[in-house]
Design a protein around this motif. Structure first.
Motif, short mmCIF file in Angstrom:
data_model
loop_
_atom_site.label_atom_id
_atom_site.label_comp_id
_atom_site.label_asym_id
_atom_site.label_seq_id
_atom_site.Cartn_x
_atom_site.Cartn_y
_atom_site.Cartn_z
N PRO A 160 0.76 -0.99 -0.20
CA PRO A 160 0.11 -0.05 -0.01
C PRO A 160 0.83 1.41 0.06
O PRO A 160 0.60 2.41 -0.43
N LEU A 161 2.10 1.15 0.65
CA LEU A 161 3.03 2.50 0.92
C LEU A 161 3.68 2.81 -0.54
O LEU A 161 4.01 3.87 -0.72
N SER A 199 -4.04 7.43 -5.97
CA SER A 199 -4.91 6.12 -5.58
C SER A 199 -4.87 5.68 -4.27
O SER A 199 -5.76 4.97 -3.84
N PHE A 200 -3.97 6.16 -3.45
CA PHE A 200 -4.03 6.15 -1.93
C PHE A 200 -3.61 6.94 -1.02
O PHE A 200 -2.44 7.40 -0.82
N PRO A 201 -4.63 8.12 -0.76
CA PRO A 201 -4.26 9.34 -0.22
C PRO A 201 -3.48 9.21 1.25
O PRO A 201 -2.78 9.99 1.69
N PHE A 202 -3.99 8.17 1.97
CA PHE A 202 -3.42 7.88 3.10
C PHE A 202 -1.88 7.36 3.29
O PHE A 202 -1.28 7.66 4.49
N ARG A 203 -1.49 7.10 2.07
CA ARG A 203 -0.07 6.63 1.81
C ARG A 203 0.87 7.50 2.66
O ARG A 203 1.76 7.03 3.52
N LYS A 209 1.72 2.90 -3.50
CA LYS A 209 0.78 3.38 -4.38
C LYS A 209 1.21 4.76 -4.47
O LYS A 209 1.74 5.61 -3.77
#
Lengths: 310, 293
Positions: free
Chosen positions: B98-99, B105-109, B101
Motif C-alpha cells: 500500500p505504501l 490512488s491511496f491518499p493515506f499513503r 501506491k
C-alpha cells in the motif's frame, strides 16, 4: 453542481471500499510500531519522574521536573562521557568516509577480474559478523600475554601493548577495529558510483594525453561527487553514535576514562544501577540531539544531493 | 591499447599487493581463531599457534558440544531466525504494497509512510523500551526478541521503492482481469520482486542471528539466551556462573582460550558457510537502498 456533489459522494464510498484492503495490509505493522516504537516514546515521561518500577510504567510516580537532568549535569563523569562519545564518533565518521573511498578507487584499478572479485569478497566479510564474534576474536588476538598481535610486535622488539586496557590505546583501537569491520562494505556504494561514470570521458581524456592519475583526479572523483556529498551529509546523523555494540564488548572499567560513551553509561546507570529516571534522562538527551542531526542531514541531502528516501 | 608506462606497471603491482594484504587482514584473524580452537591447550596457552593448529585436537569442540547450554541457545537462535525472519518478511511484503501506491490512488499513503519513517528518526531509548517489554509481560519469552523489531522500516522503504519500479501496466491488466489488491500483491508484485526479497530475507536472517543485546536484557534466565547472547556471557564477560562446578575437571583438559576460540568459530560458522554462495545477495541490498534512480 448538486449532481456533481452527489456523484463525488458516491465515488468516495466506492473509494473507501476499494482502499479498505490497503488499510488492512498496513494495520498489523501499524499496531506493532504504535506499541513498540511509539509506546516507548510515551515512556519518556520517566525522565521527569522519580521512577519506582513497582508502581508500573504509567503508575502514580512522583514528578521531579528536571531534577534527573540536573543530577546528570552534576555527575563528575558526564562531560567526559559526552566528549568520549563525540570524539570517537567523529573519527569513525571521517575514517568511515575516507577509507572506503580510497579502497574503491584502488579496487577500480585492478584489471584481473578474479583478483578484484576475491578482494571484494574478503573485505566485505567482517561486516556480516557480529561484534560478539569480532570482539571475541579481538580480545584473543590483542591479548598482551599471548595474543598474536603482541607476539608479532615482540619480533620487532616492541613491548606488549594492552590495546583494550590502556587509556592511551583504547580509542585508537576502537577506531582501527571499526574500520576493519566496515571499510570493505563501505566501498560498495562508491564502486557502484564509479560504474555509472560515462566511459567516453576516459577515452576522450586519453586522447588529450591524461594519465591514469589525472583521470582519477579529473574524472573519477568529480564523477563520484554527488555520492561523496550524500554520504557526508547522511553521516551527520551519527554524531552521537560511537558504536555501542563494539564498545560494550571491548571495554572495561579500566578504560572508562577514554571509552565510556553515552549508550554504555545509560546501560550501566539504568539496567545495572536501576536509576531509571536518570538513565532515561540521558537517553532522551541523546535521542533529541540525534533527531535534530538526522533531520538536518536528511534535509540537506534532499536539498543539495537530490536525495529522496521514499 | 596504449602500452603501460613503467611507473604505471609499478603502481599496478604495488596496488595488487596492498589490496591482497588488506584482504588477508580480514580473513587471517578468523583463520587464526580456528587454528587456536583445533590446537592443544598447552600450545594455545603458550602462544605457539599461528595459522595452523599445533598438536591438532578436537577436545575443545568435544567440550563445547557436551554443554547443554550451547545446544539450548543454538535452539533458541534457530527458533528466533525462522520465526523472526518470516514475520519480518511477511510484514515487509504487505506493508510495502500500500505504501508504494501513488498519492492519487491511496491518499493515506503519505500519512502512513511518515508514521513508519518517524520511528527511524526518534526512539524512546533503552529504559522506556525495557519498561514496556517488562510491563506487557514479554520478559523471558521469545516474542521480546521478535516483536519490537518485527517491522524493519528501512527494508519496507527499500521494497516499496522496488515495487514502484514495476510497470503499472502489469497491475492494471490484473485489475481488469478481476484481481483484487491481495491477489495482485501475491501474483504480480511478489514474483517480480524475488531478487529484492532474497536480499531482504538474507538481511533479516543475518540480523536475527547476530542480535545479542535484546537477548541479554530481556531474558532473565540464561537458558533463554540466543546463541550470540550466550557467547557474550561466556566469551566476552567470562561469566563462570554458567560453568557448573563438576565441569571444572573437563575444563582442566582444555584451556579457557581454546574453548572460547571454538565457540567464537562456531558462532561465525553459519555466516562463513553461506557467505561465499550468497555473496551477491549480501551485497545487492545496499546498492538497492542507498542510491536509487
Amino acid at each position: 453542481m448538486f449532481r456533481h456533489f452527489k456523484g463525488s459522494k458516491k465515488r468516495s464510498r466506492e473509494t473507501i471500499l476499494r482502499e479498505l484492503p490497503l488499510h488492512l495490509m498496513v494495520l498489523p505493522g501499524l499496531l506493532i510500531i504504535l506499541l513498540f516504537s511509539y509506546g516507548p516514546m510515551a515512556g519518556i515521561i520517566i525522565a521527569f519522574q522519580k521512577f519506582i518500577p513497582a508502581k508500573g510504567l504509567f503508575g502514580a510516580q512522583k514528578w521531579v521536573g528536571f531534577e534527573n537532568f540536573i543530577y546528570v549535569w552534576n555527575m563528575p563523569d558526564s562531560l567526559q562521557v559526552l566528549w568520549n562519545t563525540i570524539i570517537i564518533a567523529f573519527f569513525k565518521i571521517v575514517t568511515g568516509l575516507i577509507v572506503p573511498l580510497t579502497f574503491a578507487i584502488l579496487i577500480n584499478e585492478v584489471r584481473k577480474t578474479i583478483l578484484k572479485k576475491t578482494v571484494q569478497t574478503l573485505i566485505y566479510l567482517p561486516h556480516f559478523l557480529s561484534w560478539i564474534i569480532l570482539g571475541g576474536i579481538l580480545i584473543d588476538v590483542l591479548s598482551p600475554s599471548n595474543g598474536i598481535v603482541n607476539k608479532a610486535l615482540g619480533l620487532i622488539g616492541i613491548k606488549p601493548i594492552f590495546f583494550l586496557g590502556d587509556n592511551a590505546w583504547f580509542r585508537i583501537t576502537l577506531i582501527v577495529t571499526d574500520i576493519w569491520k566496515g571499510f570493505g562494505f563501505g566501498t560498495i556504494v562508491y564502486l557502484s558510483a564509479i560504474t555509472v561514470i560515462d566511459p567516453n570521458l576516459y577515452e576522450a581524456s586519453i586522447i588529450d594525453g591524461a594519465n591514469r592519475w589525472k583521470q582519477t583526479w579529473h574524472i573519477t572523483l568529480p564523477g563520484m561527487r554527488m555520492v561523496i556529498v550524500l554520504l557526508m551529509l547522511l553521516s551527520l546523523g551519527n554524531v552521537l553514535n560511537a558504536g555501542f555494540d563494539q564498545i560494550f564488548n571491548l571495554y572495561g572499567p579500566i578504560v572508562y576514562e577514554t571509552g565510556d560513551i553515552i549508550d554504555t553509561l545509560v546501560y550501566r546507570i539504568g539496567l545495572i544501577n536501576a536509576q531509571f529516571g536518570v538513565a532515561t534522562a540521558i537517553g532522551l538527551f541523546k535521542s533529541v540531539v540525534s533527531f535534530i542531526f538526522i533531520s538536518v542531514s536528511y534535509f540537506l541531502a534532499y536539498r543539495y544531493a537530490d536525495y529522496r528516501i521514499f | 591499447m596504449i602500452k603501460d608506462s613503467r611507473g604505471r606497471k609499478v603502481f599496478l603491482i604495488t596496488n595488487n599487493i596492498f589490496l591482497i594484504a588488506a584482504s588477508l587482514l580480514c580473513l587471517l584473524p578468523i583463520i587464526h581463531i580456528a587454528a587456536v580452537s583445533f590446537s592443544s591447550s598447552s600450545a594455545a596457552t603458550a602462544g605457539l599457534v599461528r595459522l595452523w593448529p599445533v598438536n591438532f585436537t578436537l577436545n575443545s569442540y568435544d567440550y563445547v558440544f557436551k554443554r547443554v547450554e550451547f545446544w539450548r541457545s543454538m535452539g533458541v537462535s534457530l527458533r528466533r531466525i525462522t520465526l523472526g525472519g518470516s514475520i519480518n518478511m511477511l510484514l515487509t511484503i504487505i506493508i510495502a504494497y500500500p505504501l508504494s501506491k501513488e498519492n492519487r490512488s491511496f491518499p493515506f499513503r503519505t500519512f502512513y509512510v511518515w508514521l513508519f519513517f518517524i520511528t527511524t528518526l526518534f526512539n524512546g531509548g533503552l529504559i522506556p523500551g525495557y519498561m514496556l517489554i517488562n510491563r506487557i509481560g514479554l520478559i523471558d519469552t521469545i516474542w521480546s526478541l521478535i516483536l519490537p523489531g518485527a517491522v524493519p522500516v528501512f527494508n519496507v522503504i527499500l521494497l516499496l521503492n522496488f515495487y514502484r519500479q514495476i510497470p503499472k501496466e502489469l497491475e492494471e491488466a490484473a485489475f481488469i482481469d478481476g484481481a483484487n489488491h491481495w491477489a495482485t500483491l501475491w501474483r504480480i508484485y511478489v514474483p517480480t520482486s524475488v531478487p529484492a526479497l532474497a536480499t531482504l530475507t538474507l538481511f533479516a536472517l543475518v540480523g536475527h542471528w547476530n542480535s545479542w543485546f535484546d537477548g541479554l536484557i530481556y531474558m532473565n534466565r540464561p537458558e533463554h539466551y540466543p546463541l550470540q547472547s550466550y557467547l557474550q556471557t561466556v566469551v566476552i564477560q567470562r561469566d563462570l556462573s554458567l560453568v557448573g562446578d563438576d565441569e571444572w575437571k573437563d575444563l582442566m583438559e582444555v584451556s579457557d582460550r581454546t574453548v572460547k576460540a571454538a565457540q567464537i568459530f562456531l558462532g561465525a560458522l553459519p555466516i562463513l558457510s553461506v557467505y561465499p554462495f550468497l555473496q551477491r545477495y549480501f551485497v545487492k541490498g545496499i546498492v538497492l537502498g542507498s542510491i536509487k534512480g
